[in-house]
Design a protein around this motif. Sequence first.
Motif, PDB file in Angstrom:
ATOM      1  N   ILE A 167       2.688   3.342   3.975  1.00  0.00           N
ATOM      2  CA  ILE A 167       1.517   2.527   3.664  1.00  0.00           C
ATOM      3  C   ILE A 167       0.963   1.949   4.964  1.00  0.00           C
ATOM      4  O   ILE A 167       1.630   1.951   5.988  1.00  0.00           O
ATOM      5  CB  ILE A 167       1.833   1.373   2.689  1.00  0.00           C
ATOM      6  CG1 ILE A 167       2.862   0.412   3.317  1.00  0.00           C
ATOM      7  CG2 ILE A 167       2.302   1.901   1.347  1.00  0.00           C
ATOM      8  CD1 ILE A 167       3.084  -0.847   2.488  1.00  0.00           C
ATOM      9  N   ARG A 168      -0.277   1.475   4.899  1.00  0.00           N
ATOM     10  CA  ARG A 168      -0.860   0.761   6.039  1.00  0.00           C
ATOM     11  C   ARG A 168      -1.740  -0.360   5.507  1.00  0.00           C
ATOM     12  O   ARG A 168      -2.205  -0.325   4.352  1.00  0.00           O
ATOM     13  CB  ARG A 168      -1.669   1.695   6.938  1.00  0.00           C
ATOM     14  CG  ARG A 168      -2.951   2.210   6.342  1.00  0.00           C
ATOM     15  CD  ARG A 168      -3.917   2.699   7.425  1.00  0.00           C
ATOM     16  NE  ARG A 168      -3.365   3.741   8.274  1.00  0.00           N
ATOM     17  CZ  ARG A 168      -3.471   5.049   8.005  1.00  0.00           C
ATOM     18  NH1 ARG A 168      -4.090   5.442   6.905  1.00  0.00           N
ATOM     19  NH2 ARG A 168      -2.967   5.948   8.822  1.00  0.00           N
ATOM     20  N   GLN A 169      -1.974  -1.340   6.359  1.00  0.00           N
ATOM     21  CA  GLN A 169      -2.815  -2.482   5.989  1.00  0.00           C
ATOM     22  C   GLN A 169      -4.242  -2.221   6.449  1.00  0.00           C
ATOM     23  O   GLN A 169      -4.478  -1.828   7.587  1.00  0.00           O
ATOM     24  CB  GLN A 169      -2.276  -3.760   6.630  1.00  0.00           C
ATOM     25  CG  GLN A 169      -2.910  -5.037   6.102  1.00  0.00           C
ATOM     26  CD  GLN A 169      -2.195  -6.274   6.613  1.00  0.00           C
ATOM     27  OE1 GLN A 169      -1.631  -6.276   7.700  1.00  0.00           O
ATOM     28  NE2 GLN A 169      -2.218  -7.343   5.835  1.00  0.00           N
ATOM     29  N   ARG A 170      -5.196  -2.446   5.536  1.00  0.00           N
ATOM     30  CA  ARG A 170      -6.598  -2.237   5.880  1.00  0.00           C
ATOM     31  C   ARG A 170      -7.065  -3.332   6.838  1.00  0.00           C
ATOM     32  O   ARG A 170      -6.679  -4.496   6.709  1.00  0.00           O
ATOM     33  CB  ARG A 170      -7.466  -2.238   4.620  1.00  0.00           C
ATOM     34  CG  ARG A 170      -7.291  -0.982   3.771  1.00  0.00           C
ATOM     35  CD  ARG A 170      -8.180  -1.008   2.536  1.00  0.00           C
ATOM     36  NE  ARG A 170      -9.589  -0.974   2.887  1.00  0.00           N
ATOM     37  CZ  ARG A 170     -10.301   0.140   3.044  1.00  0.00           C
ATOM     38  NH1 ARG A 170      -9.719   1.323   2.918  1.00  0.00           N
ATOM     39  NH2 ARG A 170     -11.593   0.082   3.313  1.00  0.00           N
TER      40      ARG A 170
ATOM     41  N   ALA B  88     -10.131  -5.786   2.993  1.00  0.00           N
ATOM     42  CA  ALA B  88      -9.491  -6.130   4.268  1.00  0.00           C
ATOM     43  C   ALA B  88      -8.207  -6.913   4.023  1.00  0.00           C
ATOM     44  O   ALA B  88      -8.174  -7.850   3.222  1.00  0.00           O
ATOM     45  CB  ALA B  88     -10.447  -6.950   5.132  1.00  0.00           C
ATOM     46  N   GLY B  89      -7.140  -6.521   4.699  1.00  0.00           N
ATOM     47  CA  GLY B  89      -5.856  -7.192   4.575  1.00  0.00           C
ATOM     48  C   GLY B  89      -4.968  -6.641   3.480  1.00  0.00           C
ATOM     49  O   GLY B  89      -3.782  -6.977   3.418  1.00  0.00           O
ATOM     50  N   LEU B  90      -5.508  -5.787   2.603  1.00  0.00           N
ATOM     51  CA  LEU B  90      -4.700  -5.193   1.545  1.00  0.00           C
ATOM     52  C   LEU B  90      -4.039  -3.909   2.053  1.00  0.00           C
ATOM     53  O   LEU B  90      -4.434  -3.342   3.071  1.00  0.00           O
ATOM     54  CB  LEU B  90      -5.554  -4.884   0.321  1.00  0.00           C
ATOM     55  CG  LEU B  90      -6.308  -6.060  -0.302  1.00  0.00           C
ATOM     56  CD1 LEU B  90      -6.954  -5.638  -1.614  1.00  0.00           C
ATOM     57  CD2 LEU B  90      -5.388  -7.248  -0.527  1.00  0.00           C
ATOM     58  N   TYR B  91      -3.029  -3.443   1.319  1.00  0.00           N
ATOM     59  CA  TYR B  91      -2.279  -2.262   1.728  1.00  0.00           C
ATOM     60  C   TYR B  91      -2.719  -1.048   0.924  1.00  0.00           C
ATOM     61  O   TYR B  91      -3.120  -1.156  -0.246  1.00  0.00           O
ATOM     62  CB  TYR B  91      -0.781  -2.507   1.560  1.00  0.00           C
ATOM     63  CG  TYR B  91      -0.232  -3.481   2.578  1.00  0.00           C
ATOM     64  CD1 TYR B  91       0.347  -3.021   3.765  1.00  0.00           C
ATOM     65  CD2 TYR B  91      -0.313  -4.856   2.382  1.00  0.00           C
ATOM     66  CE1 TYR B  91       0.844  -3.908   4.714  1.00  0.00           C
ATOM     67  CE2 TYR B  91       0.172  -5.755   3.323  1.00  0.00           C
ATOM     68  CZ  TYR B  91       0.746  -5.268   4.486  1.00  0.00           C
ATOM     69  OH  TYR B  91       1.223  -6.152   5.428  1.00  0.00           O
ATOM     70  N   GLU B  92      -2.635   0.117   1.564  1.00  0.00           N
ATOM     71  CA  GLU B  92      -3.042   1.358   0.906  1.00  0.00           C
ATOM     72  C   GLU B  92      -2.226   2.521   1.458  1.00  0.00           C
ATOM     73  O   GLU B  92      -1.468   2.366   2.425  1.00  0.00           O
ATOM     74  CB  GLU B  92      -4.529   1.615   1.124  1.00  0.00           C
ATOM     75  CG  GLU B  92      -4.893   1.866   2.576  1.00  0.00           C
ATOM     76  CD  GLU B  92      -6.370   2.129   2.798  1.00  0.00           C
ATOM     77  OE1 GLU B  92      -7.134   2.182   1.818  1.00  0.00           O
ATOM     78  OE2 GLU B  92      -6.772   2.275   3.972  1.00  0.00           O
TER      79      GLU B  92
ATOM     80  N   SER C  36       3.470   2.215   8.028  1.00  0.00           N
ATOM     81  CA  SER C  36       4.743   1.526   7.847  1.00  0.00           C
ATOM     82  C   SER C  36       5.527   2.181   6.723  1.00  0.00           C
ATOM     83  O   SER C  36       4.950   2.678   5.745  1.00  0.00           O
ATOM     84  CB  SER C  36       4.519   0.047   7.520  1.00  0.00           C
ATOM     85  OG  SER C  36       3.816  -0.602   8.550  1.00  0.00           O
ATOM     86  N   THR C  37       6.831   2.158   6.846  1.00  0.00           N
ATOM     87  CA  THR C  37       7.706   2.708   5.820  1.00  0.00           C
ATOM     88  C   THR C  37       8.218   1.604   4.917  1.00  0.00           C
ATOM     89  O   THR C  37       8.730   0.584   5.405  1.00  0.00           O
ATOM     90  CB  THR C  37       8.906   3.423   6.466  1.00  0.00           C
ATOM     91  OG1 THR C  37       8.440   4.466   7.317  1.00  0.00           O
ATOM     92  CG2 THR C  37       9.825   4.013   5.404  1.00  0.00           C
ATOM     93  N   VAL C  38       8.091   1.793   3.627  1.00  0.00           N
ATOM     94  CA  VAL C  38       8.661   0.862   2.655  1.00  0.00           C
ATOM     95  C   VAL C  38       9.332   1.676   1.561  1.00  0.00           C
ATOM     96  O   VAL C  38       9.021   2.852   1.361  1.00  0.00           O
ATOM     97  CB  VAL C  38       7.591  -0.071   2.027  1.00  0.00           C
ATOM     98  CG1 VAL C  38       6.912  -0.901   3.093  1.00  0.00           C
ATOM     99  CG2 VAL C  38       6.572   0.735   1.247  1.00  0.00           C
ATOM    100  N   SER C  39      10.244   1.047   0.859  1.00  0.00           N
ATOM    101  CA  SER C  39      10.875   1.743  -0.260  1.00  0.00           C
ATOM    102  C   SER C  39       9.932   1.711  -1.463  1.00  0.00           C
ATOM    103  O   SER C  39       9.116   0.796  -1.605  1.00  0.00           O
ATOM    104  CB  SER C  39      12.206   1.089  -0.619  1.00  0.00           C
ATOM    105  OG  SER C  39      11.996  -0.174  -1.207  1.00  0.00           O
ATOM    106  N   VAL C  40      10.048   2.719  -2.291  1.00  0.00           N
ATOM    107  CA  VAL C  40       9.207   2.777  -3.491  1.00  0.00           C
ATOM    108  C   VAL C  40       9.398   1.525  -4.335  1.00  0.00           C
ATOM    109  O   VAL C  40       8.440   0.966  -4.870  1.00  0.00           O
ATOM    110  CB  VAL C  40       9.548   4.041  -4.304  1.00  0.00           C
ATOM    111  CG1 VAL C  40       8.836   4.009  -5.654  1.00  0.00           C
ATOM    112  CG2 VAL C  40       9.159   5.296  -3.538  1.00  0.00           C
ATOM    113  N   ASN C  41      10.619   1.035  -4.419  1.00  0.00           N
ATOM    114  CA  ASN C  41      10.910  -0.143  -5.236  1.00  0.00           C
ATOM    115  C   ASN C  41      10.276  -1.412  -4.691  1.00  0.00           C
ATOM    116  O   ASN C  41      10.107  -2.399  -5.409  1.00  0.00           O
ATOM    117  CB  ASN C  41      12.422  -0.334  -5.367  1.00  0.00           C
ATOM    118  CG  ASN C  41      13.087   0.798  -6.129  1.00  0.00           C
ATOM    119  OD1 ASN C  41      12.457   1.451  -6.958  1.00  0.00           O
ATOM    120  ND2 ASN C  41      14.352   1.047  -5.838  1.00  0.00           N
TER     121      ASN C  41
END
Length: 360
Positions: A259-262, A269-273, A334-339
């Motif tokens: 994911i990345r932050q807009r 702006a500021g949200l993740y996608e 960025s790497t995050v877990s699905v959970n």
Amino acid sequence: MRNINKPLKADQQHSKKDWFSTQLLEWYHIHKRNLPWRETRDPFKIWLSEIILQQTRVNQGLPYYLKFTEEFETIEDFAQADLDEILKIWQGLGYYSRARNMHECAAMIIEKYDGHFPNNYQELQNLKGIGKYTAAAIASICFNEAVPTIDGNVFRLTSRFFGISDDIAKASSFKIFFDKGLQHIPEHEPGNFNQAMMEFGATVCVPKSPNCEDCIFSNLCYAHQRDMIDALPVKSKNIKIKHRYFNYHVLRYKNQILIRQRTSGDIWAGLYEFDLYESEKSLKISNFENAKLLYSTNEIIHQLTHQKLHIQFGVFELNSEQAFEEIRNEKLMSTVSVNALGDYAVPKPIELFLNKEFCQ
């Protein structure tokens, strides 16, 4: 001001003024909805409720208000919170610039005003994200200043009752309605008067099929007496809709996802996608290097005020950890877990996608 009512004589104007505000306040004290922000004069909570309710219906905004006041008891608590935390609670309300402006406004109040809201209409407008409407609401409800709030409900009720045909879409019309409000707002209950105007417009004098038969003002209402309910208020339409085409690549490896932050300067702006490719027209989700396409969604439409988004998602499984890390570094993601995805504030279409198709 162009008023299509016949002018009232001086004694009639005074009588109608007193009658209108008196009747409206009596109606309000009997029929107002039981809402938590009506039980307080705390500027922080009034400010919070007014910002939330901009572009948001009461039944939709109420749970957000309760969540915010549960998480943040004071303006200090709110100012000290991380923006990501605020955006996560805000998720689903839309118009995310409101949340960002609130965070900046709270910091400004702490730094410049020692944690206290300015106590007057003019100075409140110096705060980030607080315009004439919100400033008038705070000033009248919290500090008893006789200044009218002008929103869509007030435009509608005022236009219909007094027969004002000025185009409410034009900036020049604001002063006309503001001055009319000044003529009628009582010095002893300005906050209740403003809330009564908005409440009456929201529950009785609604945009379509208003409840004129039970309206306390129907006998003197210009629009009702002349069968002009649908003609008032006058509002010109000149909104050009821009179409945008979002193609999301949901890139995962086992239980990890990218994911990345807009950034600022655009919607959300500021949200993740997820990884995004914006095209000039609708495209079919194509293959991704070193990845297997697990499935793709049909195009969904997400309507904003001036934009129509055409969105589709393609879910890909990377064929190795190395390929996954290379894409992450190349695309600065960025790497995050699905959970853990639920901990991040995301735009509404991505939230719906996650809930319906991906995190079941």
